[in-house]
Write a protein that holds these residues in place. Structure first.
Motif, PDB file in Angstrom:
ATOM      1  N   ALA A 215      37.218  -5.565  21.076  1.00 32.46           N
ATOM      2  CA  ALA A 215      36.087  -6.253  20.369  1.00 32.46           C
ATOM      3  C   ALA A 215      34.733  -6.193  21.064  1.00 32.46           C
ATOM      4  O   ALA A 215      33.746  -6.385  20.201  1.00 32.46           O
ATOM      5  N   VAL A 216      34.785  -5.652  22.224  1.00 35.35           N
ATOM      6  CA  VAL A 216      33.337  -5.623  22.877  1.00 35.35           C
ATOM      7  C   VAL A 216      33.327  -4.127  23.498  1.00 35.35           C
ATOM      8  O   VAL A 216      32.050  -3.826  23.953  1.00 35.35           O
ATOM      9  N   ALA A 217      34.268  -3.154  23.264  1.00 39.02           N
ATOM     10  CA  ALA A 217      34.154  -1.877  23.923  1.00 39.02           C
ATOM     11  C   ALA A 217      33.014  -1.207  23.336  1.00 39.02           C
ATOM     12  O   ALA A 217      32.680  -1.168  22.081  1.00 39.02           O
ATOM     13  N   PRO A 218      32.359  -0.682  24.172  1.00 36.96           N
ATOM     14  CA  PRO A 218      31.037   0.310  23.706  1.00 36.96           C
ATOM     15  C   PRO A 218      31.180   1.492  22.707  1.00 36.96           C
ATOM     16  O   PRO A 218      32.550   1.799  22.886  1.00 36.96           O
ATOM     17  N   PRO A 219      30.544   2.140  21.997  1.00 38.96           N
ATOM     18  CA  PRO A 219      31.047   3.026  20.968  1.00 38.96           C
ATOM     19  C   PRO A 219      30.573   4.390  22.026  1.00 38.96           C
ATOM     20  O   PRO A 219      30.057   4.269  22.974  1.00 38.96           O
ATOM     21  N   PRO A 220      31.526   5.541  21.727  1.00 40.31           N
ATOM     22  CA  PRO A 220      31.352   6.705  22.253  1.00 40.31           C
ATOM     23  C   PRO A 220      29.940   7.151  22.058  1.00 40.31           C
ATOM     24  O   PRO A 220      29.382   6.974  21.077  1.00 40.31           O
ATOM     25  N   THR A 221      29.295   8.057  23.051  1.00 39.25           N
ATOM     26  CA  THR A 221      28.053   8.611  22.874  1.00 39.25           C
ATOM     27  C   THR A 221      28.098   9.744  22.016  1.00 39.25           C
ATOM     28  O   THR A 221      26.895  10.203  21.434  1.00 39.25           O
ATOM     29  N   SER A 222      29.235  10.536  21.688  1.00 37.12           N
ATOM     30  CA  SER A 222      29.411  11.615  20.876  1.00 37.12           C
ATOM     31  C   SER A 222      31.000  11.565  20.210  1.00 37.12           C
ATOM     32  O   SER A 222      31.564  11.058  21.155  1.00 37.12           O
ATOM     33  N   SER A 223      31.012  12.056  19.137  1.00 39.77           N
ATOM     34  CA  SER A 223      32.321  12.188  18.647  1.00 39.77           C
ATOM     35  C   SER A 223      32.545  13.568  17.794  1.00 39.77           C
ATOM     36  O   SER A 223      31.597  14.363  17.733  1.00 39.77           O
ATOM     37  N   ALA A 224      33.568  13.787  17.438  1.00 35.11           N
ATOM     38  CA  ALA A 224      33.935  14.681  16.368  1.00 35.11           C
ATOM     39  C   ALA A 224      35.208  14.632  15.504  1.00 35.11           C
ATOM     40  O   ALA A 224      35.903  13.507  15.753  1.00 35.11           O
ATOM     41  N   GLU A 225      35.164  15.440  14.446  1.00 33.74           N
ATOM     42  CA  GLU A 225      36.278  15.055  13.531  1.00 33.74           C
ATOM     43  C   GLU A 225      37.645  15.190  14.227  1.00 33.74           C
ATOM     44  O   GLU A 225      37.736  16.439  14.817  1.00 33.74           O
ATOM     45  N   LEU A 226      38.595  14.310  13.993  1.00 35.27           N
ATOM     46  CA  LEU A 226      39.944  14.475  14.477  1.00 35.27           C
ATOM     47  C   LEU A 226      40.832  15.542  13.687  1.00 35.27           C
ATOM     48  O   LEU A 226      40.925  15.098  12.454  1.00 35.27           O
ATOM     49  N   LYS A 227      41.508  16.447  14.213  1.00 30.94           N
ATOM     50  CA  LYS A 227      42.193  17.110  13.371  1.00 30.94           C
ATOM     51  C   LYS A 227      43.475  16.569  13.126  1.00 30.94           C
ATOM     52  O   LYS A 227      44.442  16.815  12.389  1.00 30.94           O
TER      53      LYS A 227
ATOM     54  N   ASP B 283      33.142  13.853  27.091  1.00 35.84           N
ATOM     55  CA  ASP B 283      31.962  13.483  27.607  1.00 35.84           C
ATOM     56  C   ASP B 283      31.501  12.209  26.994  1.00 35.84           C
ATOM     57  O   ASP B 283      30.902  11.350  27.745  1.00 35.84           O
ATOM     58  N   GLY B 284      31.675  12.051  25.765  1.00 36.16           N
ATOM     59  CA  GLY B 284      31.052  11.115  25.121  1.00 36.16           C
ATOM     60  C   GLY B 284      31.957   9.793  25.055  1.00 36.16           C
ATOM     61  O   GLY B 284      31.284   8.781  24.849  1.00 36.16           O
ATOM     62  N   LEU B 285      33.030  10.004  25.566  1.00 37.51           N
ATOM     63  CA  LEU B 285      33.981   8.883  25.987  1.00 37.51           C
ATOM     64  C   LEU B 285      34.033   8.247  27.361  1.00 37.51           C
ATOM     65  O   LEU B 285      34.502   7.419  27.746  1.00 37.51           O
ATOM     66  N   ARG B 286      33.126   9.025  28.063  1.00 33.05           N
ATOM     67  CA  ARG B 286      32.985   8.700  29.652  1.00 33.05           C
ATOM     68  C   ARG B 286      32.416   7.107  29.522  1.00 33.05           C
ATOM     69  O   ARG B 286      33.022   6.224  30.431  1.00 33.05           O
ATOM     70  N   VAL B 287      31.552   6.745  28.839  1.00 34.16           N
ATOM     71  CA  VAL B 287      30.943   5.474  29.056  1.00 34.16           C
ATOM     72  C   VAL B 287      32.087   4.248  28.605  1.00 34.16           C
ATOM     73  O   VAL B 287      32.269   3.330  29.121  1.00 34.16           O
ATOM     74  N   VAL B 288      33.006   4.663  27.598  1.00 36.58           N
ATOM     75  CA  VAL B 288      34.157   3.700  27.259  1.00 36.58           C
ATOM     76  C   VAL B 288      35.242   3.701  28.564  1.00 36.58           C
ATOM     77  O   VAL B 288      35.455   2.638  28.818  1.00 36.58           O
ATOM     78  N   VAL B 289      35.209   4.942  29.062  1.00 38.88           N
ATOM     79  CA  VAL B 289      36.333   4.815  30.219  1.00 38.88           C
ATOM     80  C   VAL B 289      35.756   4.066  31.251  1.00 38.88           C
ATOM     81  O   VAL B 289      36.381   3.179  32.148  1.00 38.88           O
ATOM     82  N   GLU B 290      34.376   4.074  31.612  1.00 41.38           N
ATOM     83  CA  GLU B 290      33.737   3.514  32.714  1.00 41.38           C
ATOM     84  C   GLU B 290      33.863   1.992  32.546  1.00 41.38           C
ATOM     85  O   GLU B 290      34.029   1.228  33.641  1.00 41.38           O
ATOM     86  N   ALA B 291      33.501   1.501  31.466  1.00 40.01           N
ATOM     87  CA  ALA B 291      33.487   0.298  30.939  1.00 40.01           C
ATOM     88  C   ALA B 291      34.725  -0.496  31.079  1.00 40.01           C
ATOM     89  O   ALA B 291      34.996  -1.525  31.372  1.00 40.01           O
ATOM     90  N   ALA B 292      35.785   0.371  30.411  1.00 40.34           N
ATOM     91  CA  ALA B 292      37.299  -0.181  30.361  1.00 40.34           C
ATOM     92  C   ALA B 292      37.468  -0.472  31.838  1.00 40.34           C
ATOM     93  O   ALA B 292      38.588  -1.449  32.162  1.00 40.34           O
ATOM     94  N   ARG B 293      37.534   0.377  32.786  1.00 32.09           N
ATOM     95  CA  ARG B 293      37.902   0.276  34.069  1.00 32.09           C
ATOM     96  C   ARG B 293      37.476  -0.874  34.774  1.00 32.09           C
ATOM     97  O   ARG B 293      38.049  -1.278  35.690  1.00 32.09           O
ATOM     98  N   ARG B 294      36.269  -1.512  34.264  1.00 35.36           N
ATOM     99  CA  ARG B 294      35.661  -2.528  34.777  1.00 35.36           C
ATOM    100  C   ARG B 294      35.954  -3.899  33.934  1.00 35.36           C
ATOM    101  O   ARG B 294      35.862  -4.944  34.778  1.00 35.36           O
ATOM    102  N   TYR B 295      36.862  -3.733  33.145  1.00 34.48           N
ATOM    103  CA  TYR B 295      37.251  -4.984  32.201  1.00 34.48           C
ATOM    104  C   TYR B 295      38.365  -5.514  32.713  1.00 34.48           C
ATOM    105  O   TYR B 295      39.406  -4.818  33.225  1.00 34.48           O
ATOM    106  N   PRO B 296      38.239  -6.875  32.911  1.00 34.19           N
ATOM    107  CA  PRO B 296      39.395  -7.736  33.386  1.00 34.19           C
ATOM    108  C   PRO B 296      40.648  -7.485  32.750  1.00 34.19           C
ATOM    109  O   PRO B 296      40.543  -7.565  31.443  1.00 34.19           O
ATOM    110  N   GLY B 297      41.762  -7.098  33.129  1.00 33.50           N
ATOM    111  CA  GLY B 297      43.153  -6.719  32.523  1.00 33.50           C
ATOM    112  C   GLY B 297      43.421  -5.394  32.289  1.00 33.50           C
ATOM    113  O   GLY B 297      44.297  -5.181  31.772  1.00 33.50           O
ATOM    114  N   CYS B 298      42.334  -4.491  32.608  1.00 34.10           N
ATOM    115  CA  CYS B 298      42.585  -3.182  32.570  1.00 34.10           C
ATOM    116  C   CYS B 298      43.206  -2.514  33.755  1.00 34.10           C
ATOM    117  O   CYS B 298      42.537  -2.682  34.751  1.00 34.10           O
ATOM    118  N   LEU B 299      44.472  -2.041  33.567  1.00 35.55           N
ATOM    119  CA  LEU B 299      45.098  -1.594  34.619  1.00 35.55           C
ATOM    120  C   LEU B 299      44.764  -0.021  34.983  1.00 35.55           C
ATOM    121  O   LEU B 299      44.759   0.330  36.273  1.00 35.55           O
TER     122      LEU B 299
END
Length: 97
Positions: free
Chosen positions: A68-80, A21-37
């Motif tokens: 360089a311009v990607a928004p940060p996730p709105t939440s995160s957790a420690e990666l195992k 859920d915290g990465l949703r903002v990143v996915v939405e912005a990336a999909r609008r970014y020119p050159g993102c397939l």
């Protein structure tokens, strides 16, 4: 050459849905970014602690510019564990050719 960034990351099962859920903002912005397939970050249907990452970019330069311009996730957790890798694609075609 196109670039694919793909693979799983592993978090505590209790954190997985919050991470996705915290990465949703990143996915939405990336999909609008020119050159993102394509970009997709999703919970694994079998492993409750696994998050599947898939990114497809026109070029390495586009990926670098996005990072360089990607928004940060709105939440995160420690990666195992992290098994995400970058792949430079020399040829693309239909999967059943």
């Amino acid at each position: 050459m196109t670039v694919i960034v793909a693979g799983p990351v592993f978090v505590e099962p209790a954190d997985r849905d919050r991470v996705v859920d915290g990465l949703r903002v990143v996915v939405e912005a990336a999909r609008r970014y020119p050159g993102c397939l394509d970009v997709s970050i999703s919970p694994d249907p079998v492993d409750p602690g696994r998050v599947n990452v898939f990114e497809h970019w026109e070029t390495q330069e586009v990926l670098d510019a996005w990072r360089a311009v990607a928004p940060p996730p709105t939440s995160s957790a420690e990666l195992k564990a992290d098994q995400v890798r970058k792949h430079v694609v020399a040829r693309t075609g239909h999967p059943f050719e």
